[in-house]
Design an enzyme around this catalytic site. Structure first.
Site, PDB file in Angstrom:
ATOM      1  CD  GLU A 186      -2.795  -1.154   0.192  1.00 14.33           C
ATOM      2  OE1 GLU A 186      -3.518  -0.177  -0.047  1.00 14.33           O
ATOM      3  OE2 GLU A 186      -2.797  -2.168  -0.529  1.00 14.33           O
ATOM      4  CE  LYS A 201      -6.677  -6.950   0.363  1.00 14.69           C
ATOM      5  NZ  LYS A 201      -5.243  -7.225   0.256  1.00 14.69           N
TER       6      LYS A 201
HETATM    7  N1  HSE Z   1      -1.232  -4.196  -0.352  1.00 16.22           N
HETATM    8  C1  HSE Z   1      -2.145  -5.213  -0.757  1.00 16.22           C
HETATM    9  C2  HSE Z   1      -1.507  -6.560  -0.499  1.00 16.22           C
HETATM   10  C3  HSE Z   1      -2.481  -5.046  -2.214  1.00 16.22           C
HETATM   11  O1  HSE Z   1      -0.284  -6.612  -0.334  1.00 16.22           O
HETATM   12  O2  HSE Z   1      -2.212  -7.559  -0.449  1.00 16.22           O
HETATM   13  C4  HSE Z   1      -3.592  -5.935  -2.691  1.00 16.22           C
HETATM   14  O3  HSE Z   1      -4.795  -5.678  -2.038  1.00 16.22           O
END
Ligand code: HSE
Length: 395
Positions: A186, A201
């Protein structure tokens, strides 16, 4: 005839969407029955070197007042501008597809409702598991099931870091830098490392599994991986385990949902999920168990899922928006959740003595598995047993 779309945000995922729609335009046109044309790319930067440079605009009004746009791809990320633009598009009857887990998890109930009221759709297959199909399978293929449990590795960056620490002996900082260079992490990698991305998530997966009864990210306890050391990795290996950041949901009157690092036993399929790969194990009361596995982050894998949603939005009318309740529902407080843990101690007999109320199993001369202990009771047990540390355990 063609279906015109706009891409909002031309970063890692947005550029992959333009790329995928271009390289696969023939098969996509055949499947949809019409060509999908990227008419505008909205960003705050110009991309003079890109072959899509002519489509780039810095003027949001140019995009939102264009009556030809049927679908907007929101790949801006975050919950500020992305929220404004998503509301603006949906309110004008433009369907929105997105990979933005922060926005879906925090504003999903409102945005789904706006989509419904304006006869368009809000789709977010790419928000969980990158390229792995999981949202639509939960909504459609597994619709006849009660989902009883979800256990997943849903953050590619942390899984990559843990794998590199284990397999290449890299330190945390170097492994994180590699993940950033590869475009997985991110913008603020704390969201990955501290479990916040996984928390968002899990909020989405839990809400879907919970039949749209909304479970908000802030209800979900999240612990990240920054405290994991190479010594922890070696300890895990000594008892036939690996350490993974696990997002867990269990159905119930007050569902269970939390994110934490866990020792994953070799017998568990999640043990073999390495690098940027994600995997989501779903238990359904008719299905039994299924595992959804694939690339959980990265430009083209994530774009693959976004483009799947573009096709869905292009062909499905009337649209299906699954309601999420406006208010979040109660879940089991973290302290009250009973978990299986491994306690690491120099004198295992002391742990077994202190943990006589629980089912225990000796895993090695310094590791004792204690089953079904409430989080609120762990600190006292660890202290009474004079133990070094503890960690969640997944068999
Ligand atoms: N930063 C997130 C990950 C990107 O590493 O899973 C995908 O959602």
């Amino acid at each position: 005839m063609a279906i015109n779309i706009a891409i909002l945000g031309f970063g890692t995922v947005g550029s992959g969407v333009a790329e995928t729609l271009d390289i696969n335009k023939d098969v996509i046109a055949k499947r949809v029955g019409e060509e999908i044309i990227v008419k505008h790319i909205l960003d705050v930067r110009e991309f003079p070197e890109s072959r899509f440079a002519d489509l780039v605009t810095l003027d949001a009004d140019e995009v939102f007042t264009d009556k030809d746009i049927k679908i907007a791809v929101e790949t801006i990320g975050g919950a500020r501008i992305a929220y404004e633009y998503t509301k603006r598009a949906l309110s004008s009857g433009i369907s929105v597809v997105t990979s933005n887990k922060e926005l879906v998890s925090t504003k999903g109930p409102e945005l789904i409702e706006i989509a419904k009221n304006n006869n368009c759709c809000y789709l977010f297959e790419a928000a969980v598991g990158g390229g792995i199909p999981i949202i639509r399978p939960l909504y459609k293929c597994l619709a006849a099931n009660k989902i009883t449990k979800i256990a997943g590795i849903v953050n590619g960056t942390t899984n990559y870091i843990l794998s590199q620490m284990k397999d290449e002996g890299l330190d945390f900082v170097t492994a994180l830098k590699q993940a950033q260079e590869n475009g997985f992490a991110e913008a603020n990698p704390s969201a990955d490392i501290d479990g916040i991305d996984a928390q968002r998530k899990l909020s989405i997966l839990s809400t879907i599994a919970n039949d749209g009864d909304y479970i908000a990210p802030e209800q979900i306890s999240a612990e990240g991986i920054s405290a994991i050391t190479t010594d922890d990795m070696a300890f895990a290996a000594s008892i036939g385990c690996d350490i993974k950041l696990i997002a867990l949901y269990e159905a119930g009157e007050k569902p269970v949902a939390y994110v934490a690092p866990a020792l994953v036993d070799k017998s568990n399929l999640l043990y073999n999920v390495n690098g940027v790969f994600n995997a989501i194990m779903v238990d359904g009361n008719s299905l039994g168990q299924a595992m959804f596995y694939g690339q959980g982050a990265g430009t083209l894998p994530t774009a693959s899922a976004v483009c799947g949603d573009i096709l869905e939005a292009a062909v499905s009318e009337p649209y299906e928006n699954r309601d999420w309740t406006k208010e979040s529902v109660e879940i089991t407080p973290y302290d009250e959740i009973a978990a299986d843990i491994v306690i690491r101690a120099d004198v295992p007999a002391k742990v077994i003595g202190a943990a006589e109320a629980y089912e225990c199993e000796v895993l090695s001369d310094e590791a004792i598995l204690v089953k079904g202990i409430r989080h609120k009771d762990i600190a006292a047990l660890v202290s009474e047993a004079g133990a070094k540390s503890w960690m969640h355990y997944l068999k």
